[in-house]
Write a protein that holds these residues in place. Structure first.
Motif: not given
Length: 338
Positions: A70-71, A128-131, A149-150, A312-314
């Motif tokens: 989902i992330t 959205a990522m924080s929630v 849902n995501a 948010y990735a590496f």
């Protein structure tokens, strides 16, 4: 509003973080070297790093399509939004370097619309990522997270961001500056038009509150509750101290970098806005220091598009492993060809 406000409104539009035009003629003369040399270099740097970083994230997520969680869905769409934004930067860089608009009316509207669309899409995906992190960590026993849902939320974010990004399609136009003999892509709010005055307020409220204040509040609350949860005895029984420290560091980095990159620019835009409404007196002649500060905050806000792949990735171990795998495959292919 009077003609003075009209001029300030144009200046506000030209100086906002979503446009790349010079301000009035006095500023153009005083800051010619800064506009034609420094800014193009900074924008080019953001463009190159952003294209490479976000493009790599998109490619890695494509390779992970079978194991995407989902992330990852949010990270992929965030990277796509940032990639679209930095892909339009050569247009703005050329405009700044040449001190004129050469791409025509259609590109003026399209580039402006894409820039505003990115402003909303980027912050909405971060929110959205924080929630989602809050649900995953704090509410994992009561709320079921699903990819469906995501995906639905992602579609909604794209639609809302596109809708909010439509405003420049009407109010951003190519304007002929007869005194300078050049054309520029800029906001065309007319002070004598009551409707334009109202739309100008809508522009600021949507940009500042919908596109920053409200998402920031949600992000800060979500990560604060996550941090608080990780410090409770219940959480300590389930998570190792190392995991707690890593999650806490990530929370601190995410919130700090986002606020550092965007808060100064939002405050600078707020100053221009209240000057445009005559709530405070605007300097006459225009304040060159404020112009330089604003352009610095603009660059800082845009650099956030380059930071997203790192933040948010590496920083994730699985992403680093996938990148190492890609590099090793390319190295092996190179050795085989030899």
């Amino acid at each position: 509003m009077n003609n003075t406000v009209l001029n300030l409104t144009k200046s506000f539009g030209a100086n906002s973080s979503t446009s790349m035009n010079d301000t009035d003629h006095a500023h153009a003369e005083s800051s010619e070297e800064f506009n034609s040399v420094v800014l193009p270099i900074l924008y080019t740097f953001v463009c190159i790093v952003g294209l490479l970083g976000n493009g790599l994230v998109i490619y890695i997520m494509y390779l992970k399509k079978q194991s995407r969680n989902i992330t990852d869905i949010y990270i992929l769409n965030l990277a796509i939004a940032d990639f679209i934004f930095v892909a339009m930067m050569p247009v703005w860089t050329t405009s700044v370097a040449l001190k004129r608009w050469i791409f025509g009316q259609a590109i003026c509207k399209l580039a402006s619309g894409c820039t505003y669309f990115h402003l909303y899409a980027s912050v909405f995906f971060l929110t959205a990522m924080s929630v989602d992190r809050f649900f995953a960590v704090v509410m994992h026993n009561t709320i079921k997270r699903t990819k469906f849902n995501a995906t639905v939320l992602v579609i909604i974010i794209w639609m809302v961001s596109t809708g909010l990004g439509l405003l420049p399609l009407y109010f951003r136009n190519v304007v002929e500056h007869e005194t300078e003999g050049v054309r520029k892509c800029e906001w065309t709010f007319e002070s004598e038009n009551k409707s334009h005055h109202n739309w100008f307020i809508v522009y600021f409220v949507s940009r500042s509150f919908v596109g920053f204040v409200i998402p920031t509040i949600i992000i800060v609350i979500s990560y604060s509750m996550i941090a608080f949860f990780l410090q409770t005895r219940e959480a300590k029984g389930k998570l190792t101290a190392q995991c707690q420290d890593r999650a806490t560091r990530m929370v601190l980095v995410v919130t700090t970098v986002f606020l550092v990159c965007w808060l100064p620019n939002q405050f600078s835009n707020f100053i221009y806005f209240i000057q445009s409404l005559n709530l405070i007196r605007a300097p006459n002649p225009p304040d060159l220091i404020h112009y330089y500060v604003h352009m610095f905050t603009t660059c800082l806000a845009w650099i956030h598009s380059c930071m997203n792949p790192i933040l948010y990735a590496f920083m994730r171990e699985d992403m680093r492993l996938k990148l190492t795998e890609i590099m090793n495959k390319r190295r092996c292919c190179g050795d085989t060809r030899r």
